[in-house]
Each structure stands twice: as C-alpha cells, then as structure tokens.
Scaffold this active site. Structure first.
Site, PDB file in Angstrom:
ATOM      1  N   ASN A   7       0.885  -1.096  -0.111  1.00 21.66           N
ATOM      2  CA  ASN A   7      -0.049  -0.088   0.156  1.00 21.66           C
ATOM      3  C   ASN A   7       0.855   1.366   0.149  1.00 21.66           C
ATOM      4  O   ASN A   7       1.515   1.631   1.020  1.00 21.66           O
ATOM      5  CB  ASN A   7      -0.975   0.050   1.239  1.00 21.66           C
ATOM      6  CG  ASN A   7      -1.813   1.081   1.419  1.00 21.66           C
ATOM      7  OD1 ASN A   7      -1.866   2.143   0.572  1.00 21.66           O
ATOM      8  ND2 ASN A   7      -2.501   1.187   2.485  1.00 21.66           N
ATOM      9  N   ARG A  91      -2.839  -2.287  -3.152  1.00 26.06           N
ATOM     10  CA  ARG A  91      -4.207  -1.406  -3.132  1.00 26.06           C
ATOM     11  C   ARG A  91      -4.058  -0.230  -3.900  1.00 26.06           C
ATOM     12  O   ARG A  91      -3.036   0.732  -4.153  1.00 26.06           O
ATOM     13  CB  ARG A  91      -4.001  -0.835  -1.509  1.00 26.06           C
ATOM     14  CG  ARG A  91      -5.324  -0.041  -1.335  1.00 26.06           C
ATOM     15  CD  ARG A  91      -5.179   0.671  -0.044  1.00 26.06           C
ATOM     16  NE  ARG A  91      -6.546   1.606   0.178  1.00 26.06           N
ATOM     17  CZ  ARG A  91      -6.327   2.706   0.974  1.00 26.06           C
ATOM     18  NH1 ARG A  91      -5.423   3.040   1.628  1.00 26.06           N
ATOM     19  NH2 ARG A  91      -7.262   3.338   1.057  1.00 26.06           N
ATOM     20  N   HIS A 180     -12.814   3.269   0.532  1.00 21.99           N
ATOM     21  CA  HIS A 180     -12.860   2.289   1.723  1.00 21.99           C
ATOM     22  C   HIS A 180     -13.669   0.880   1.434  1.00 21.99           C
ATOM     23  O   HIS A 180     -14.167   0.208   2.196  1.00 21.99           O
ATOM     24  CB  HIS A 180     -13.416   2.865   2.872  1.00 21.99           C
ATOM     25  CG  HIS A 180     -12.580   3.825   3.671  1.00 21.99           C
ATOM     26  ND1 HIS A 180     -13.315   5.069   4.177  1.00 21.99           N
ATOM     27  CD2 HIS A 180     -11.311   4.147   3.791  1.00 21.99           C
ATOM     28  CE1 HIS A 180     -12.264   5.947   4.618  1.00 21.99           C
ATOM     29  NE2 HIS A 180     -11.178   5.494   4.398  1.00 21.99           N
ATOM     30  N   ARG A 241      -9.898  16.254   6.485  1.00 28.18           N
ATOM     31  CA  ARG A 241     -10.609  16.538   5.462  1.00 28.18           C
ATOM     32  C   ARG A 241     -12.113  17.291   5.930  1.00 28.18           C
ATOM     33  O   ARG A 241     -12.394  16.691   7.000  1.00 28.18           O
ATOM     34  CB  ARG A 241     -10.980  15.258   4.624  1.00 28.18           C
ATOM     35  CG  ARG A 241      -9.751  15.098   3.621  1.00 28.18           C
ATOM     36  CD  ARG A 241      -9.890  13.761   3.023  1.00 28.18           C
ATOM     37  NE  ARG A 241      -9.063  12.791   3.684  1.00 28.18           N
ATOM     38  CZ  ARG A 241      -9.099  11.456   3.455  1.00 28.18           C
ATOM     39  NH1 ARG A 241     -10.068  10.860   2.639  1.00 28.18           N
ATOM     40  NH2 ARG A 241      -8.363  10.521   3.816  1.00 28.18           N
ATOM     41  N   GLU A 386      -8.346  -4.823   5.717  1.00 27.90           N
ATOM     42  CA  GLU A 386      -8.181  -4.748   4.351  1.00 27.90           C
ATOM     43  C   GLU A 386      -7.125  -5.401   3.753  1.00 27.90           C
ATOM     44  O   GLU A 386      -7.421  -5.933   2.362  1.00 27.90           O
ATOM     45  CB  GLU A 386      -8.130  -3.176   3.954  1.00 27.90           C
ATOM     46  CG  GLU A 386      -9.222  -2.421   4.406  1.00 27.90           C
ATOM     47  CD  GLU A 386      -8.917  -0.987   4.520  1.00 27.90           C
ATOM     48  OE1 GLU A 386      -8.307  -0.519   5.754  1.00 27.90           O
ATOM     49  OE2 GLU A 386      -9.295  -0.017   3.730  1.00 27.90           O
TER      50      GLU A 386
END
Ligand code: AMP
Length: 407
Positions: A7, A91, A180, A241, A386
């Site tokens: 990742n 990913r 996600h 964010r 994940e």
C-alpha cells in the site's frame, strides 16, 4: 499461498506478508519518509521482536528492495528465498468506472490506473509507483490491483449521479465513486458469517471511522450508497478533510481571502475536518483528552463529527427501508466507546440502543456486539482487515492466471 500486500503513499510504503491458506499475517511493516534524509522503517514479524530503524531510502524501488532484505534476513527466517512470495497485491485507491473487480496488472491496467490520476491525484500516482517498484523487485510473479472503489460499483444511478448537467458525467465521468470498499466489504462479510445469514437477506450500515472516514449502506450484500463521492473528500468530517460543505462557501472564500485553487485544495484536504474545527489536532485520541479537560473547540469538533455520523446512519436506514446491524470499524470505530455512543445517541425511535457496559469494555481486536438485547437494530464492533481482502483476491487471481493465460 504467501502474498505480499503493498500500500503505497507518496512517501511511504506499508507492507504485509500474508499466508492466505490460514489467513494469518506473517509479517507487517511500514517505511515512512521515503526520499527524506532519514527514512523510518518499522518491521513487525508476527511473534517476533519488532524493530524500528532509520535508513536512507531514496525512492519506492529502493523501499521495496529494503522490504525484501528484511523479509530474507536469515535471523528472523520469515522467508529464505524471494520465490516463496507467489504474488503481490496492490491497493489502488481509484479504479474509475472501469474496474468493478480486482485485476491482474498488465500494460492496459497500468494505463487505466494512469488515466485515473486526474480523479485521485493524491493517491493513484504513488499507487502506480508502488506497482512499478514491486514489479522491478519481483518481476516473475503475478501482480494484482485491488481497488478501493470496486465494492461501490453496485450503486444505482440515483445514488451516484450529482445534480449537475449530465454532460459532465458523460464527458468527465463526474459521479460518486465511494472509497474504503475493501473495508466495508470485509466487515459486512464478517457480520454475515457471525449471524449465519445470507448476504441477500440482510441490511447493514458499515461505519469506517479512521483518519479517513466513510459510511456505506450495504443492502443484500451490495453497496447501495456511501458517504464519500467523486473523491475521498466528501461525506463525514475527517481528521483533516472537511467532508460535505455547501459548495458556495468556496466562491465566497476565494473572493474574500483571495485564495488560489491550490489554496482551496489544501484548505479542504489538509487544514479542515477535526483539525480545522478544533484548531488543535486531527487525532481523535488527542481531541478526546483535551475535550475532557474542558476545551470547548475540541468538544465542538467531536460534536460535529458524531452528528454527521448519526445523520448518515439515519439517511441510510431510509435508503434501505430498515437496518439489521450497524458496524463500527477502523481506528476510531474500533477503539472509541465515546464516539460510538455519541454517534448513536437518541436513536431509540429507530430501534437503536447501546449497552453501555458492553460498549465500554469490548475486548480489543475481537468482534463484539454492543447493543442491548432489546435493540431492534444490532450494533457491532468488527475489526477491519483490508490487507487480508487484498491478499485473498490476489491469491485467487494469481491461481487463475496460472491455469489460463487469458485471465
Ligand atoms: P486509522 O486511520 O484507522 O488508523 O485511525 C486513526 C484514528 O483512530 C486516529 O484519529 C486515532 O486517534 C484514532 N484512535 C485510535 N485509537 C483510539 C482510541 N483508543 N480512542 C479514540 N480514537 C482512537
């Protein structure tokens, strides 16, 4: 099968070596500050001493080489030859409209990931760098791309179209994509297994609350709506964010503060969210501590964060006309009883009741039910994984590609 999961961020590479036969993590680690004078390497083999070093790592290719050096270290005996790694899973944040599933990476796939640079300028370029660096270091094994957006491909048009002229969807593919996906997919599957129900018969709301945060409505095993949109900026308030805001605020601020496009981008992505609201920190642990010391702005930041979650949950119950279970996952969702409780406050009208005792003391890292026995909607804490989803998808595709060159 031993699968290396990669990742990549712009200056970091996270890695996990996973044995897909027993679904166990063999080793994980992260290299941070790639390209800086000193890079930091954390290497955590399962069941062995964890190490942290500083090294000089110039780029992602060197980082991948360093990871292999660590894995091959004869002292820790993780692997004795690179040939033991049978596939690499990557990913990739944005698959655009093209990728509905994970794919074996070839030149066409690489070109398509590059085409999606526009859609995810912060994520897809480093993801591609990671792919190229891993291909250089492990050229003889299949490399597979697993997309954050793929699980949300089932969104109906009414959920993914924005109320702007349709030509912008046709011309630029401006629509809601959602992110996600691997996490929402994983925790919803864990729930079906736990309650021994078919995916088709269940309605689940999955709340992935980490530094980035999103909620998904999963009806019959399929994502039918989600809070992130065209980019991972929309939806919930996040660490830095903004989440959803009235777009007119931007016109107003551009004029008042004479902001450039780059300023606006930084403002919404790096200086907003919990950090912007509190003026103190983006990290929930710090905010909770300061809020408990009486800091008003930290308290407000937490209030706004939880209120947004509650609103999305309410709206997704309406979207699905019901909900069997709400799942909390990721750093905040798995670890903060306070945020879980505050996000579900006063929702007894919708049949949601938290058991304070269970909520306050779930065993870390395990699946826990935290709703009362009389709650019409069950509430769970389910740790996400994940990397495991990426490893399993990668193993499947690698095995298939071994049997047929046309996969
Ligand atoms: P993630 O992006 O999934 O790694 O989650 C990171 C977020 O989880 C940060 O905001 C952390 O402060 C938060 N977090 C981790 N542990 C806790 C905890 N015990 N209580 C509250 N927040 C936590």
């Amino acid at each position: 099968m031993l699968v290396l999961v990669i990742n990549c961020g712009s200056s970091s590479v996270k890695y996990n070596l996973i044995d897909t036969e027993n679904e166990k993590n063999v080793c994980k680690g992260v290299i941070e500050r790639i390209g800086a004078v000193t890079s930091i390497v954390k290497h955590e083999p399962a069941g062995q001493k964890h190490t942290k070093h500083t090294l000089n790592i110039a780029n992602h290719t060197d980082a991948l080489q360093q990871i292999l050096t660590y894995l091959l270290n004869p002292e820790s005996q993780i692997i004795s030859s690179p040939d033991e790694i049978k596939a690499v899973g990557h990913r990739v944040v944005h698959g655009g409209e093209m990728f509905k599933d994970s794919v074996l990476i070839d030149e066409d796939v690489t070109a398509a990931i590059e085409q999606a640079f526009d859609l995810a300028p912060l994520h897809n370029p480093p993801n591609l760098k990671g792919i190229q660096a891993a291909q250089k270091n492990l050229p003889d094994v299949p490399h597979v791309a697993v997309f954050d957006t793929a699980f949300h491909h089932s969104l109906p048009n009414k959920a993914f179209l924005y109320g702007i002229p349709n030509r912008f969807y046709r011309r630029y593919k401006i629509r809601k994509y959602g992110f996600h996906g691997t996490s929402h997919y994983f925790v919803s599957r864990q729930y079906y297994k736990l309650v021994n129900q078919k995916a088709e018969d269940t309605k689940v709301i999955s709340c992935h609350l980490g530094n980035g945060a999103s909620i998904a409505a999963v009806d019959g095993g399929k994502s039918v709506d989600t809070s992130m949109g065209f980019t991972p900026l929309s939806g919930l308030v996040m660490g830095t964010r903004s989440g959803d805001i009235d777009p007119s605020i931007l016109f107003y601020l551009i004029e008042k503060e004479e902001l450039t496009l780059a300023n606006v981008h930084a403002l919404l992505n790096r200086h907003s969210g919990l950090l912007g609201l509190s003026g103190y920190a983006s990290d929930m642990r710090d905010l909770i501590e300061e809020a408990s010391n009486g800091d008003r702005r930290c308290q407000q930041a937490i209030d706004v964060f939880c209120y947004k979650i509650k609103q999305y949950i309410g709206s997704y119950i309406a979207t699905m006309n019901g909900c069997d279970a709400i799942i909390f996952t990721a750093g905040i969702g798995e670890n903060s009883p306070l945020i879980r409780k505050r996000s579900l406050e006063q929702m007894d009208y919708l049949g949601i009741e938290i058991d304070d005792k269970k909520n306050d003391s779930p065993e870390r890292g395990t699946i826990q039910k935290i709703s009362t026995e009389s709650s019409r909607t069950e509430v769970y804490v389910i740790p996400t994984n994940e990397e495991l989803v990426i490893a399993i998808d990668t193993a499947k595709i690698a095995q298939a590609s071994d049997q047929s060159p046309w996969v």
